[in-house]
Write a protein that holds these residues in place. Structure first.
Motif, PDB file in Angstrom:
ATOM      1  N   LEU A  83       0.922  -1.213  -0.030  1.00 34.65           N
ATOM      2  CA  LEU A  83       0.008   0.060   0.040  1.00 34.65           C
ATOM      3  C   LEU A  83       0.830   1.485  -0.055  1.00 34.65           C
ATOM      4  N   LYS A  84       1.779   1.209   0.938  1.00 32.25           N
ATOM      5  CA  LYS A  84       2.962   2.427   0.912  1.00 32.25           C
ATOM      6  C   LYS A  84       3.368   2.692  -0.463  1.00 32.25           C
ATOM      7  N   ASN A  85       3.877   1.769  -1.196  1.00 32.74           N
ATOM      8  CA  ASN A  85       4.639   1.874  -2.549  1.00 32.74           C
ATOM      9  C   ASN A  85       3.389   2.231  -3.689  1.00 32.74           C
ATOM     10  N   ASN A  87       1.066   3.979  -3.034  1.00 30.52           N
ATOM     11  CA  ASN A  87       0.526   5.257  -3.039  1.00 30.52           C
ATOM     12  C   ASN A  87       1.379   6.279  -3.300  1.00 30.52           C
ATOM     13  N   LYS A  88       2.756   6.004  -3.086  1.00 28.64           N
ATOM     14  CA  LYS A  88       3.892   6.882  -3.587  1.00 28.64           C
ATOM     15  C   LYS A  88       4.281   6.950  -4.950  1.00 28.64           C
ATOM     16  N   ILE A 118      -6.537  -0.442  -6.811  1.00 25.01           N
ATOM     17  CA  ILE A 118      -5.831   0.477  -5.620  1.00 25.01           C
ATOM     18  C   ILE A 118      -5.442   1.712  -6.519  1.00 25.01           C
ATOM     19  N   GLY A 119      -4.945   1.767  -7.320  1.00 25.46           N
ATOM     20  CA  GLY A 119      -4.506   2.856  -8.198  1.00 25.46           C
ATOM     21  C   GLY A 119      -5.410   3.666  -8.799  1.00 25.46           C
ATOM     22  N   LEU A 122      -6.516   5.826  -6.136  1.00 23.26           N
ATOM     23  CA  LEU A 122      -5.576   7.036  -5.762  1.00 23.26           C
ATOM     24  C   LEU A 122      -5.144   7.818  -7.046  1.00 23.26           C
ATOM     25  N   LYS A 124      -3.761   7.003  -9.936  1.00 20.32           N
ATOM     26  CA  LYS A 124      -2.420   6.660 -10.433  1.00 20.32           C
ATOM     27  C   LYS A 124      -2.445   6.583 -11.981  1.00 20.32           C
ATOM     28  N   LYS A 384     -14.074   5.264  -8.898  1.00 20.09           N
ATOM     29  CA  LYS A 384     -13.703   5.029  -7.521  1.00 20.09           C
ATOM     30  C   LYS A 384     -14.403   4.097  -6.711  1.00 20.09           C
TER      31      LYS A 384
END
Length: 415
Positions: A83-85, A87-88, A118-119, A122, A124, A384
């Motif tokens: 999730l962290k990667n 997100n960034k 997930i992208g 967010l 992405k 979304k």
């Protein structure tokens, strides 16, 4: 959706990496090298089943890694890393390889498209590179693929078959780009400092490499008879293991049918990708069921016969002009040995195949060239909302899967 340009500093890569398959690790290296060539200053995070394996086998040292594919326990153990990667990240890349199929399990597609889902939530950038599609039997997975791919930034598939499959699932045709498998983008001769052999005095090959796999209906008796004839002609046979555990068992079942076993047969388990490529390069002729066995042979200018077990092999061989080298896995004759000898005795001209392969290489590299110009897609609230719904559905299915395993275990214990 609104589109806008954005600088790319962090890239999240997902594919079937770290699972002990030579072809998939070649894909991993091709994706990593292709991305770094386009974005040399960017940092990458790769999803892999086994970080140390991907580092040592593919030789990828400078990437960060997230361990585990959804819905494995490793995935949930390292979910914060995922999730962290994601997100960034500024860009999520899916591929390459035959990732969108449910031949073995529903989890194959879920594991690769979950990061994209997930992208979408967010906002992405998301792209596929040289992916293979199909067959997909489960209707809900077809719907999942349709939703995700119709809402990402760039779809690149490796062949016409994959494009047609996506269109059948409802993916918009105008959004699909046909490129090529990513592995031809690797300059194998340069990477592994290989020189083409110049000794053409032999009228027969002294080494034949065989890259087969266990598959329903494959003519094992015929393959054993072919090996018997090659050995009789003083030819050394190297069985090339691309999935060591299962391939060894398959090859041993062939060897058990060959009379007079001696030093003329070897089962080769590569220690890394370089070893796999260099061993194939030592062979005079290749017999391959596997797509990447055919890709390696063509890249190294090795004459070969292919034995397609899947449409992806036929597609590649046809695209590089090797349609006359395609044979059946269901009817393998010892007379193939005579064809091998004849082709080498007559020094078959493979210049046209080499020319076609360089076109394939250019298409393969275009998977990564296209990434520079894609724009960020800002998902609307409806997209979304649906993406969140799919994420919840996938988590629910994984929970049911694990509960089912627990119940089966408890049932066995009480019997």
């Amino acid at each position: 959706m609104e589109a806008k340009k954005q600088k790319i500093n962090n890239i999240f890569l997902t594919g079937f990496f770290g699972a002990g398959n030579v072809g998939d690790e070649a894909v991993a290296l091709a994706v990593y090298n292709g991305v770094k060539l386009r974005f040399p200053l960017s940092s990458t995070t790769m999803v892999t089943r086994n970080k140390e394996y991907t580092k040592s086998f593919a030789g990828i040292k400078d990437s960060e890694f997230c361990i585990g594919f959804f819905p494995s326990l490793d995935y949930f153990k390292h979910i914060i890393c995922h999730l962290k990667n994601i997100n960034k990240s500024d860009l999520i890349i899916i591929g390459g390889g035959g990732l969108l199929q449910d031949v073995h399990s529903w989890t194959t597609i879920a594991s690769q498209l979950l990061p994209a889902c997930i992208g979408l939530v967010l906002n992405k950038k998301i792209a596929t590179v040289g992916i293979g599609v199909g067959p997909i039997e489960r209707k809900w997975l077809k719907n999942f693929v349709q939703f995700v791919l119709n809402n990402i930034s760039l779809i690149q598939v490796r062949d016409l078959y994959s494009q047609n499959e996506l269109i059948q699932y409802g993916v918009k045709p105008e959004n699909i780009n046909i490129t090529a498998d990513v592995v031809p983008s690797l300059d194998l001769k340069t990477i592994y400092e290989l020189e083409k052999k110049t000794d053409q005095n032999q009228s027969k090959p002294n080494m034949v490499g065989i890259a087969f796999r266990k598959w329903e209906g494959v003519d094992k008796k015929g393959l054993a008879s072919l090996c018997q004839k090659l050995i009789k002609e003083n030819i050394k046979i190297i069985f090339l293991c691309y999935e060591p555990k299962s391939d060894q068992l398959f090859y041993k079942s062939i060897i058990d049918q060959v009379k007079g076993i001696n030093e003329k047969i070897e089962i080769h388990i590569p220690i890394n990708l370089e070893d796999a490529i260099k061993t194939l390069n030592q062979c005079n002729f290749i017999l391959s069921m596997r797509l990447h066995g055919c890709v390696f042979a063509t890249a190294l200018e090795k004459d070969h016969f292919s034995f397609p077990y899947d449409n992806k092999v036929t597609e590649f061989e046809t695209r590089v002009g090797n349609h006359d080298q395609i044979l059946s896995i269901f009817d393998i004759s010892p007379e193939i040995a005579d064809s091998i000898f004849s082709r080498l005795d007559n020094k078959k001209d493979i210049s046209e195949t080499t020319k076609q392969f360089y076109k394939e290489k250019s298409l393969s590299k275009s998977n990564f060239n296209s990434l520079e110009n894609i724009a960020e897609l800002k998902s609307d609230l409806k997209v979304k909302f649906i993406a969140v719904g799919w994420l919840n559905y996938l988590i629910l299915r994984s929970l049911i899967m694990y509960l089912n395993k627990v119940f089966k275990y408890l049932y066995r214990k009480t019997k």
